[in-house]
Enzyme design. Structure first.
Site, PDB file in Angstrom:
ATOM      1  N   GLU A   1     -50.537  22.622  -8.774  1.00 25.20           N
ATOM      2  CA  GLU A   1     -51.611  21.898  -9.461  1.00 25.20           C
ATOM      3  C   GLU A   1     -51.938  20.587  -8.754  1.00 25.20           C
ATOM      4  OE1 GLU A   1     -51.016  21.504 -13.627  1.00 25.20           O
ATOM      5  OE2 GLU A   1     -51.280  23.630 -13.998  1.00 25.20           O
TER       6      GLU A   1
ATOM      7  N   GLU B   1     -49.783  30.667 -14.667  1.00 23.78           N
ATOM      8  CA  GLU B   1     -49.110  30.120 -15.853  1.00 23.78           C
ATOM      9  C   GLU B   1     -49.996  30.390 -17.057  1.00 23.78           C
ATOM     10  OE1 GLU B   1     -48.069  25.991 -15.341  1.00 23.78           O
ATOM     11  OE2 GLU B   1     -47.422  26.307 -13.267  1.00 23.78           O
TER      12      GLU B   1
HETATM   13  C1  GAL Z   1     -48.535  23.043 -15.743  1.00 25.79           C
HETATM   14  C2  GAL Z   1     -47.564  22.805 -14.612  1.00 25.79           C
HETATM   15  C3  GAL Z   1     -46.165  23.277 -14.952  1.00 25.79           C
HETATM   16  C4  GAL Z   1     -45.756  22.804 -16.298  1.00 25.79           C
HETATM   17  C5  GAL Z   1     -46.776  23.280 -17.300  1.00 25.79           C
HETATM   18  C6  GAL Z   1     -46.438  22.892 -18.700  1.00 25.79           C
HETATM   19  O1  GAL Z   1     -49.621  22.218 -15.658  1.00 25.79           O
HETATM   20  O2  GAL Z   1     -47.983  23.475 -13.468  1.00 25.79           O
HETATM   21  O3  GAL Z   1     -45.271  22.808 -13.981  1.00 25.79           O
HETATM   22  O4  GAL Z   1     -45.654  21.415 -16.287  1.00 25.79           O
HETATM   23  O5  GAL Z   1     -48.034  22.731 -16.969  1.00 25.79           O
HETATM   24  O6  GAL Z   1     -46.556  21.528 -18.852  1.00 25.79           O
END
Ligand code: GAL
Length: 711
Positions: free
Chosen positions: A161, A321
């Site tokens: 990110e 994710e």
């Molecule tokens: C995303 C990030 C993850 C984790 C997730 C939940 O933005 O890539 O590493 O932090 O959010 O917060």
């Protein structure tokens, strides 16, 4: 898993992988090794094929400078691989280790107040720093060489990110890199002085070494040209930072795919070098992070909107994710998906173009800044409802994936999007007006709620599959886009351009000809002769809230409420609406028709909405900004001459109906975003490919359930 040759960026482009990536981001380094085999077996039993690992593990891979240690991940990858789970590795550059921040403090970002980032969280590294880039290349090469023959490592994610926590930096190394970028761009300082308007407020420079970073409100407003170039530079620096890694990874093993997982979209030009360097992009989707029902309209539309924006840059994507449960960091927490809702959200992602999906995360951490960010397995190592839903989702995907891969998301209504320069141009000089994205969001939400297929698309993309294209206040319009939209209209499309479009050149200068420039005026048959500001909807005066990127003005008291006859109003489709944000007064050619008019005050009788027949289509212009209230009337008037229809007639509220198609092969996704069962009627005959059952006319969808129907 094979990586197929990639096609040019387009919203219609499917992923170039021959299988659906299905699994979880996984952090074996967070638990005792005795968990690892059981984890792998449970993943396999769930129907997964992939994990993503290592994005925050630089300190493990390189415990001190030049000393590499791959043991932990070697063992983890092997246990997973032997159980049938492949690995995507990440370059770990989102968390430079402590030895680096100690030995090379110049790699730390500096904020607009001059405060240097500290060690102790993440994304503290400054991607514009040549020193960080040097170390990024070193760790990427070491990892690539070590894993190049590992059969279980199938691809890479660059960093994590990029620019999500913070995208700007005001460090000394940023200033040096900025000046170098400008030298390349302008060659001669007089060209820069012209572009930024150096004769205004004595902002001219004698040479490139004098150029400063644009520090907001220090003490007053900056030239939009200066700010725009700073953001172009940040985007270029981010793309260069990533390119180092992509070149190394692909150079070492060109069978690997390489992608990046987007968080928010700050200072990255995805249709530019950044996206072109990748095989595809990933989008981390946490719909409930933004779930304040009143503001966003609910997490169904929030998720759809974010993924449709993502798809506009380069086509189908993966979701590295996908939110699985309750999430939090110390200062906030999200809503919690109800039973069935995690699976539903995952299928909504697939309907919007995900050709791969991973639930974040396998298990929650027991320590650190995300101890309550839940995963599929609970803290006590027990699989409960989230794991079981993931198993069900995986089984559904494994049943449909062969029919799914290769299709793109169909949509009739395109909203111009994915243009870095236009997005930034608004921010350099917002004046309290909605951004193109704010405005587009209103239009999008209206279509979503009416069950009409809508998406975002760049004017350079293939417009031929659209029926309508809406251009929301794009300040910097290019002549070559006029050619593209003219062809679109001539072939039967409806083009709607709204106020303020084509009012600046790429330096953010106001041109000497009347707007909209770059050929749009000739196409639309209108010229903007005057414009003026109006209050926002539900606000009495202009200055009650006046947010400006460069600072916050909040000094004036609200004006007294306007009485009805003082309001600016217009009439559209026989209904009267309060106008908001901005009016324009236009003159038009004789063959331009007025489809709505202003109704009050000195604006009375002036054109609100115009159209002109061009070829088989129409080119329309709106002399104001959208409001939620007027959208039903606007779209009624606009769609009148088109064949735009909802995907399913009388689609009940809360149901998503999306089609993914390749030629005549069509999959209809019907998704219930509600907590109650819903009867859907008027469904064309087709085969439910999860349950292998013919569907005709109607279906009763249980709470958070879905159907995938081959038409
Ligand atoms: C995303 C990030 C993850 C984790 C997730 C939940 O933005 O890539 O590493 O932090 O959010 O917060």
């Amino acid at each position: 898993m094979k990586v197929l040759p990639k096609k040019p960026l387009s919203v219609w482009r499917p992923l170039n992988l021959d299988d659906f990536l299905l699994g979880v981001p996984h952090y074996p380094e967070h638990v005792d090794e005795s968990y690892w085999l059981r984890d792998a077996e449970r993943m396999k039993a769930a129907g997964f094929n992939t994990v993503r690992m290592g994005e925050f593990a630089w300190h493990l891979w390189e415990p001190y400078e030049g000393k590499f240690d791959f043991d932990l991940f070697d063992r983890a990858i092997e246990i997973l691989g032997k159980t049938g789970i492949n690995t995507i590795l990440c370059t770990p550059t989102a968390t430079p280790p402590r030895w680096m921040t100690l030995n090379y403090p110049e790699i730390l970002r500096v904020d607009r107040n001059g405060r240097q980032a500290s060690h102790g969280s993440r994304q503290h590294g400054d991607t514009t720093s040549p020193v960080l880039r040097h170390h990024s290349r070193r760790i990427t090469r070491a990892l690539a060489e070590h894993y190049k023959d590992n059969p279980y490592v199938i691809g890479w994610q660059t960093d994590n990110e990029l620019n999500t926590t913070v995208s700007e930096s005001y460090s000394d190394s940023t200033a040096l890199a900025f000046r170098n970028y400008l030298r390349h761009k302008y060659a001669d300082i007089s060209a820069l002085n012209f572009a930024w308007g150096g004769n205004f407020w004595a902002t001219a420079y004698d040479n490139f070494d004098q150029v400063v970073l644009p520090i907001p409100m220090a003490p007053s407003f900056l030239s939009p040209g200066h700010v725009q170039d700073y953001h172009r530079f940040l985007a270029q620096a981010t793309a260069d930072f990533q390119r180092d890694q992509v070149e190394i990874l692909k150079g070492v093993n060109n069978k690997w795919f390489v992608f990046h997982n987007l968080g928010n979209l700050a200072d990255i030009d995805f249709r530019g070098q950044f996206g072109q360097d990748l095989d595809f992009i990933g989008f981390d989707i946490y719909p409930m992070l933004y779930d304040e029902m009143r503001r966003t309209g609910g997490h169904g539309v929030t998720q759809a909107l974010q993924l449709d924006i993502c798809r506009s840059h380069s086509g189908n994507f993966i979701v590295p994710e996908q939110a699985s449960g309750f999430g939090s960091q110390p200062a906030f927490s999200t809503m919690t998906p109800e039973p069935g809702e995690m699976r539903r959200m995952a299928m909504s992602s697939v309907a919007r173009g995900a050709d791969g999906l991973m639930f974040f995360r396998w298990r929650p951490a027991h320590y650190g800044a995300e101890i309550y960010w839940m995963g599929l397995i609970d803290h006590d190592d027990e699989p409960r409802r989230r794991y079981h839903e993931a198993c069900q989702f995986a089984s559904d995907i494994n049943l449909i994936k062969n029919e799914l891969l290769g299709t793109s998301v169909a949509f009739d209504i395109g909203i111009a999007g994915a243009d870095f320069d236009n997005q930034e141009a608004h921010k350099t000089y917002p004046m309290g007006l909605p951004s193109p994205q704010d405005d587009a969001t209103l239009f999008y939400r209206h279509c979503y709620e009416s069950g009409i297929s809508c998406g975002f698309i760049h004017p350079e993309d293939d417009l031929s599959r659209l029926k309508v294209l809406y251009v929301p206040h794009w300040l910097m319009w290019q002549p070559e886009w006029t050619e593209k939209v003219t062809a679109f209209v001539e072939n039967g499309g409806t083009l709607l351009v709204s106020a303020m479009t084509g009012t600046r050149d790429t330096n953010n200068h106001i041109p000497t000809e009347l707007a909209p420039v770059a050929g749009l005026s000739a196409l639309l048959g209108i010229k903007v002769e005057e414009f003026g500001r109006l209050a926002s909807p539900q606000e009495d005066g202009l200055f009650t809230r006046f947010p400006v990127e460069q600072g916050l003005y909040n000094t004036q008291k609200p004006l007294p409420a306007c009485s009805a006859n003082r309001r600016y109003q217009y009439c559209l489709n026989d209904q009267v609406f309060d106008a908001a944000h901005l009016y324009e007064i236009i003159s038009h050619e004789d063959d331009v028709h007025e489809l709505g008019q202003w109704k009050t005050r000195f604006m009375e009788g002036k054109p609100l909405l115009t159209n002109r027949a061009v070829g088989k289509g129409q080119a329309c212009y709106l002399t104001t900004y959208l409001t939620e209230d007027m959208l039903p009337s606007l779209t009624k008037v606009l769609f009148n001459k088109t064949s735009v229809q909802p995907v399913i007639k009388d689609l009940p509220k809360g149901i998503e109906a999306v089609i993914r198609a390749k030629d005549n092969h069509k999959l209809l996704f019907l998704i219930n975003t509600l907590e109650c069962e819903v009867l859907i009627e008027n469904i064309p005959k087709g085969l439910d490919i999860i349950y292998n059952k013919t569907i005709e006319e109607r279906v009763l969808l249980a709470a958070y359930d879905y159907k995938v129907i081959r038409l």
